[in-house]
Design a protein around this motif. Structure first.
Motif, mmCIF file in Angstrom:
data_model
loop_
_atom_site.group_PDB
_atom_site.id
_atom_site.type_symbol
_atom_site.label_atom_id
_atom_site.label_comp_id
_atom_site.label_asym_id
_atom_site.label_seq_id
_atom_site.Cartn_x
_atom_site.Cartn_y
_atom_site.Cartn_z
ATOM 1 N N HIS A 402 0.824 -1.207 0.000
ATOM 2 C CA HIS A 402 0.000 0.000 0.000
ATOM 3 C C HIS A 402 0.862 1.263 0.000
ATOM 4 N N ILE A 403 1.937 1.230 0.792
ATOM 5 C CA ILE A 403 2.826 2.407 0.833
ATOM 6 C C ILE A 403 3.463 2.635 -0.527
ATOM 7 N N VAL A 404 3.961 1.554 -1.153
ATOM 8 C CA VAL A 404 4.603 1.672 -2.465
ATOM 9 C C VAL A 404 3.617 2.169 -3.507
ATOM 10 N N LEU A 405 2.415 1.580 -3.550
ATOM 11 C CA LEU A 405 1.417 1.992 -4.542
ATOM 12 C C LEU A 405 0.937 3.416 -4.286
ATOM 13 N N PHE A 406 0.832 3.805 -3.024
ATOM 14 C CA PHE A 406 0.444 5.177 -2.721
ATOM 15 C C PHE A 406 1.487 6.158 -3.250
ATOM 16 N N ARG A 407 2.746 5.775 -3.169
ATOM 17 C CA ARG A 407 3.804 6.641 -3.705
ATOM 18 C C ARG A 407 3.711 6.731 -5.226
ATOM 19 N N TYR A 408 3.355 5.614 -5.857
ATOM 20 C CA TYR A 408 3.155 5.668 -7.307
ATOM 21 C C TYR A 408 1.997 6.590 -7.666
ATOM 22 N N ILE A 409 0.950 6.555 -6.864
ATOM 23 C CA ILE A 409 -0.205 7.415 -7.139
ATOM 24 C C ILE A 409 0.135 8.880 -6.905
ATOM 25 N N VAL A 538 -5.934 -0.733 -6.141
ATOM 26 C CA VAL A 538 -4.978 -1.253 -7.115
ATOM 27 C C VAL A 538 -5.295 -0.726 -8.511
ATOM 28 N N ALA A 539 -6.587 -0.631 -8.838
ATOM 29 C CA ALA A 539 -6.979 -0.121 -10.155
ATOM 30 C C ALA A 539 -6.522 1.327 -10.336
ATOM 31 N N VAL A 540 -6.696 2.146 -9.312
ATOM 32 C CA VAL A 540 -6.244 3.548 -9.388
ATOM 33 C C VAL A 540 -4.725 3.605 -9.549
ATOM 34 N N ALA A 541 -4.015 2.769 -8.790
ATOM 35 C CA ALA A 541 -2.552 2.748 -8.880
ATOM 36 C C ALA A 541 -2.101 2.322 -10.275
ATOM 37 N N CYS A 542 -2.768 1.305 -10.836
ATOM 38 C CA CYS A 542 -2.406 0.846 -12.179
ATOM 39 C C CYS A 542 -2.700 1.914 -13.225
#
Length: 553
Positions: A402-409, A538-542
């Motif tokens: 979650h932390i990694v994907l939040f950083r991508y977002i 996950v969809a938003v991050a992708c």
């Protein structure tokens, strides 16, 4: 800063809401009554434990708000039922929480609590319960409504025994060979006055002092009554130290304090991470350590009372996973000195403890004796603890994801700087795979020991294997270069749904297999909501990741 302040306020509200049970007051000074030993569900326990468990089973929570606005604590309500000073059959106390069943029975759809008299007067209730029993005899699969109907029937039967005094088995067996205890009225009826008089005197004093509100005399009489009951059979009566110890365990609320400590630690670490004040980080670390200590104390006391490891039910497994996740996060923090490990672990531990505190019906905290197949089994204990520790490692990996994907977002361009974080995520997933593989093999050893076969494609076994394979697939894909660090982060979040299915879905959704001692009903809405929210995240991050790639090209 405004956004962070709003997040801070929201988290404070959640922590206050989750910890409100810590502020609940006990009813009067009923300690001597609370320490009265009673035999229930194959175990001898304090009256305080019995009252709490009974009220939760019947009402869904440990307190009851009567129509006259009086709030009854479980121990006070048990005393009132025992002394029969209120018409409890007319109180809207019994839980019928499944709305389709409420509507099918012709009851008020906006309500979920009904009186014993209301439910027993429903014409179709007994017929439907009989139909469910016939289904079970034919080994047919029960629908959710059937299961809830069966639960209502169980509550009606328990309540009937409770208000008739049958459940209050406080008189120990009078001969060494007897095991079953008896209710007080049965003891008075079946014995001569010479045996009855020493017990009857303090009991009548209890009644009189309770009616007059004299709790000093009440407690003196209750203490005398306990002494006289112990004298009937000292060998069968529980030791005073064990009654006091179990009473202290439930009054301590160690898991609630651990939950609050995790929430406070997360807030302070978050503020320290955003650079408001560096010393806030150290407060957060100290609070996280305090939460682990609180939870460790709670688990240790529970194991000492039960005389076994925490391997029996969903409640114990969730608590164990919360402890494992917090402990893994803290150990990795000590190793790498990075607060992100704690920031990944603490929300998971907090939400696990929040779930068990808010769903006492779906995940009861009863200390029931082990079923025969689970007793004195070393391999089972090692298997369950190892499997659930793998869940803890995967939960920590999910937090990292979650932390990694939040950083991508938030800042896709800066994700290249997170190579160390990606490495840690990879290591935590490896730890989870190692533990899950070991736990699955140990489960086969236990199955061979108990059921005579190593593997039988039982639903629990099958889904444990599926969870293991999908995590291995994600890790292998990273090594083979099929996807990069973003794919690994997505896998850490998505694959946890396999853990949820193995851990919760098999027992509470499928309800099939040889692991029947872990089955339950309830909480499906929370599980489905969790999976949907994870899929959206996950969809938003992708989408954000793909958009950034297109901009670069």
């Amino acid at each position: 800063m405004k956004r962070f302040f709003s997040q801070f306020i929201i988290l404070c509200v959640i922590i206050f809401w989750s910890g409100e049970s810590l502020l609940a007051k006990e009813a009067g000074n009923l300690k001597e009554w609370d320490l009265l030993a009673i035999q229930d569900q194959g175990r001898r326990k304090p009256m305080y434990t019995f009252a709490r468990e009974m009220v939760i089973r019947l009402h869904g929570r440990a307190t009851y708000q009567a129509p006259d606005k009086k709030k009854w604590a479980a121990n006070e309500m048990a005393l009132s039922v025992f002394l029969q000073d209120r018409d409890w059959e007319k109180e809207p106390f019994l839980l019928v929480g499944y709305r389709p069943l409420v509507q099918d029975l012709g009851l008020a759809a906006e309500r979920k609590y009904f009186s014993f008299d209301e439910l027993t007067q429903v014409p179709s209730l007994s017929q439907q319960v009989l139909a469910v029993h016939e289904k079970k005899q034919r080994n047919e699969t029960l629908s959710r409504k059937d299961q809830e109907l069966e639960n209502v029937a169980i509550r009606l039967d328990l309540f009937s025994q409770w208000v008739r005094g049958v459940s209050f088995r406080i008189v120990p067996s009078l001969t060494p060979k007897e095991i079953a205890w008896m209710p007080l009225f049965e003891f008075f009826k079946e014995n001569d006055s010479e045996k009855v008089k020493p017990v009857e005197g303090p009991f009548l004093t209890m009644i009189a002092s309770y009616k007059h509100g004299d709790f000093t005399q009440f407690n003196q009489a209750a203490e005398t009554l306990r002494g006289q009951l112990r004298a009937l059979n000292p060998e069968r009566y529980p030791k005073e130290k064990m009654l006091q110890f179990e009473y202290a365990y439930y009054r301590l609320h160690a898991f609630d304090w651990a939950m609050v400590s995790y929430g406070v630690a997360f807030l302070f670490l978050l503020m320290g991470y955003y650079g408001l004040k560096k010393w806030l980080k150290w407060i957060g670390v100290a609070a996280a350590f305090a939460g682990i200590l609180w939870q460790g104390v709670g688990v240790t006391m529970r194991c000492m009372i039960a005389g076994r490891p925490p391997v029996t039910n969903m409640y114990e497994s969730v608590v164990w996973v919360a402890l494992g996740t917090g402990l893994f996060g803290f150990l990795f923090y000590l190793r790498y000195r990075n607060a992100l490990y704690l920031l990944a672990a603490l929300p998971v531990s907090f939400l696990c403890l929040l779930a068990v505190s808010r769903m006492p019906v779906a995940m009861p905290d009863r200390l029931d004796p082990l079923v025969p197949v689970l007793r004195d089994n070393f391999w089972l204990t090692v298997h369950v603890l190892t499997i659930t520790l793998s869940y803890a490692a995967f939960a920590l990996a999910m937090g990292f994801g979650h932390i990694v994907l939040f950083r991508y977002i938030r800042h896709p361009q800066e994700t290249a700087k997170d190579s160390v974080l990606h490495h840690w995520l990879y290591r935590v997933m490896q730890l989870g795979v190692l533990l899950l593989a070991a736990g699955t093999i140990l489960g086969g050893v236990w199955a061979n020991y108990s059921w005579g076969r190593f593997w039988g494609w039982d639903p629990k076994e099958t889904w444990a294997l599926i969870a293991l394979l999908i995590y291995i697939f994600v890790i292998h894909g990273r090594i083979a270069g099929w996807w990069g660090v973003f794919g690994l982060a997505v896998g850490s979040v998505v694959c946890f749904s396999g853990v949820v299915m193995t851990w919760y879905g098999v027992n509470f959704v499928l309800g099939k297999g040889l692991h029947s001692y872990g089955f339950g009903v309830g909480g499906t809405g929370y599980a489905v909501a969790f999976i949907i929210l994870e899929a959206l995240f996950v969809a938003v991050a992708c989408w954000r990741y793909q958009k950034t790639k297109l901009i670069k090209t």
